[in-house]
Write a protein that holds these residues in place. Structure first.
Motif, short mmCIF file in Angstrom:
data_model
loop_
_atom_site.label_atom_id
_atom_site.label_comp_id
_atom_site.label_asym_id
_atom_site.label_seq_id
_atom_site.Cartn_x
_atom_site.Cartn_y
_atom_site.Cartn_z
N LEU A 157 -6.65 6.05 50.33
CA LEU A 157 -7.29 6.30 49.04
C LEU A 157 -6.78 7.59 48.42
CD1 LEU A 157 -10.98 5.57 50.06
CD2 LEU A 157 -9.35 3.98 49.09
N TYR A 158 -6.68 7.58 47.09
CA TYR A 158 -6.23 8.77 46.36
C TYR A 158 -7.11 8.98 45.13
CZ TYR A 158 -3.51 11.55 43.08
OH TYR A 158 -3.10 12.50 42.17
N LYS A 159 -7.48 10.22 44.92
CA LYS A 159 -8.19 10.61 43.70
C LYS A 159 -7.85 12.06 43.41
CE LYS A 159 -12.70 10.99 41.54
NZ LYS A 159 -14.13 10.90 41.71
N PRO A 160 -7.33 12.35 42.20
CA PRO A 160 -7.02 13.74 41.87
C PRO A 160 -8.29 14.58 41.86
CG PRO A 160 -6.18 12.24 40.19
CD PRO A 160 -6.97 11.43 41.15
N SER A 161 -8.18 15.77 42.40
CA SER A 161 -9.33 16.67 42.46
C SER A 161 -9.62 17.25 41.08
CB SER A 161 -9.05 17.80 43.45
OG SER A 161 -10.14 18.68 43.51
N SER A 162 -10.89 17.47 40.80
CA SER A 162 -11.26 18.09 39.52
C SER A 162 -11.16 19.61 39.58
CB SER A 162 -12.67 17.66 39.11
OG SER A 162 -13.58 18.08 40.10
N LYS A 163 -11.11 20.16 40.80
CA LYS A 163 -11.01 21.60 40.97
C LYS A 163 -9.55 21.99 41.19
CE LYS A 163 -15.62 21.97 42.76
NZ LYS A 163 -16.43 21.89 43.93
N GLU A 164 -9.11 22.97 40.45
CA GLU A 164 -7.69 23.33 40.48
C GLU A 164 -7.24 23.86 41.84
OE1 GLU A 164 -4.58 26.01 37.95
OE2 GLU A 164 -6.39 25.29 36.96
N LYS A 165 -8.11 24.51 42.58
CA LYS A 165 -7.69 25.08 43.86
C LYS A 165 -7.38 24.01 44.90
CE LYS A 165 -12.30 25.98 45.75
NZ LYS A 165 -13.17 27.01 46.29
N TYR A 166 -7.86 22.78 44.69
CA TYR A 166 -7.58 21.69 45.62
C TYR A 166 -6.44 20.78 45.14
CZ TYR A 166 -12.10 22.97 47.61
OH TYR A 166 -13.15 23.65 48.16
N VAL A 188 -22.09 6.91 53.11
CA VAL A 188 -20.65 6.89 53.39
C VAL A 188 -19.86 7.09 52.10
CG1 VAL A 188 -18.74 5.44 54.20
CG2 VAL A 188 -20.89 5.46 55.44
N LEU A 189 -20.30 6.44 51.03
CA LEU A 189 -19.61 6.57 49.74
C LEU A 189 -19.65 8.01 49.23
CD1 LEU A 189 -20.76 3.29 47.99
CD2 LEU A 189 -18.49 3.82 48.88
N ILE A 190 -20.78 8.68 49.41
CA ILE A 190 -20.90 10.08 48.98
C ILE A 190 -19.95 10.96 49.79
CG2 ILE A 190 -22.45 12.07 48.96
CD1 ILE A 190 -24.71 10.04 48.27
N GLN A 191 -19.89 10.72 51.10
CA GLN A 191 -18.99 11.51 51.94
C GLN A 191 -17.53 11.26 51.59
OE1 GLN A 191 -20.15 10.46 55.92
NE2 GLN A 191 -21.64 12.12 56.03
N ILE A 192 -17.18 10.02 51.28
CA ILE A 192 -15.81 9.70 50.88
C ILE A 192 -15.47 10.42 49.58
CG2 ILE A 192 -14.33 7.84 50.04
CD1 ILE A 192 -15.69 6.03 52.13
N ALA A 193 -16.40 10.42 48.63
CA ALA A 193 -16.15 11.10 47.35
C ALA A 193 -15.95 12.60 47.55
CB ALA A 193 -17.32 10.84 46.39
N GLU A 194 -16.75 13.20 48.43
CA GLU A 194 -16.61 14.64 48.70
C GLU A 194 -15.28 14.94 49.40
OE1 GLU A 194 -20.10 15.58 50.93
OE2 GLU A 194 -21.40 15.56 49.17
N ALA A 195 -14.88 14.09 50.33
CA ALA A 195 -13.60 14.30 51.03
C ALA A 195 -12.43 14.15 50.07
CB ALA A 195 -13.48 13.32 52.18
N LEU A 196 -12.52 13.18 49.17
CA LEU A 196 -11.45 12.99 48.18
C LEU A 196 -11.36 14.18 47.23
CD1 LEU A 196 -11.72 9.21 47.32
CD2 LEU A 196 -9.71 10.38 48.21
N GLU A 197 -12.49 14.79 46.93
CA GLU A 197 -12.49 15.96 46.04
C GLU A 197 -11.71 17.12 46.67
OE1 GLU A 197 -12.94 18.26 42.84
OE2 GLU A 197 -13.59 16.18 42.91
N LYS A 198 -11.84 17.27 47.98
CA LYS A 198 -11.17 18.38 48.65
C LYS A 198 -9.76 18.06 49.12
CE LYS A 198 -15.09 21.02 50.03
NZ LYS A 198 -15.78 21.77 51.03
N ARG A 199 -9.52 16.80 49.52
CA ARG A 199 -8.23 16.46 50.11
C ARG A 199 -7.31 15.67 49.19
NH1 ARG A 199 -8.79 15.66 56.39
NH2 ARG A 199 -10.59 16.95 56.80
#
Length: 103
Positions: free
Chosen positions: A84-93, A33-44
């Protein structure tokens, strides 16, 4: 990154219209679940998580675990809903994070 009051208020207003994309139930919170949350935060960048009625987890405890393991900011905890909020490391997101930095 520590959010200021105005930034949190802005994020809360953005999250108001979002639907929870994760539900934590009787199995609780685990590594998958934690991995999926991290991936979702990266994109959203901004997501909601809902704790179901059959879970033994407490919302504040779940928020702390997620905050430490995913390295994100908990914007709000209302009842059984976490924002939850986390700035994405990829500029396109990076849509929301650019607006947050401007505040």
């Amino acid at each position: 990154m520590e959010l200021r009051g105005k930034q949190k208020r802005f994020l809360r207003s953005k999250a108001h219209h979002l639907q929870p994309i994760f539900q934590i139930g009787k199995n609780g919170i685990n590594d998958a679940v934690l991995i999926q949350i991290a991936e979702a935060l990266e994109k959203r960048e901004l997501i909601k998580i809902n704790l179901l009625q059959n879970t033994d987890e407490i919302a504040d405890d779940v928020a702390q675990v997620i905050e430490k393991s995913v390295h994100c900011d908990v914007v709000q905890v209302i009842g059984r809903v976490l924002v939850l909020y986390k700035p994405s490391s990829k500029e396109k997101y990076q849509r929301i994070s650019k607006e947050v930095k401007a505040i």
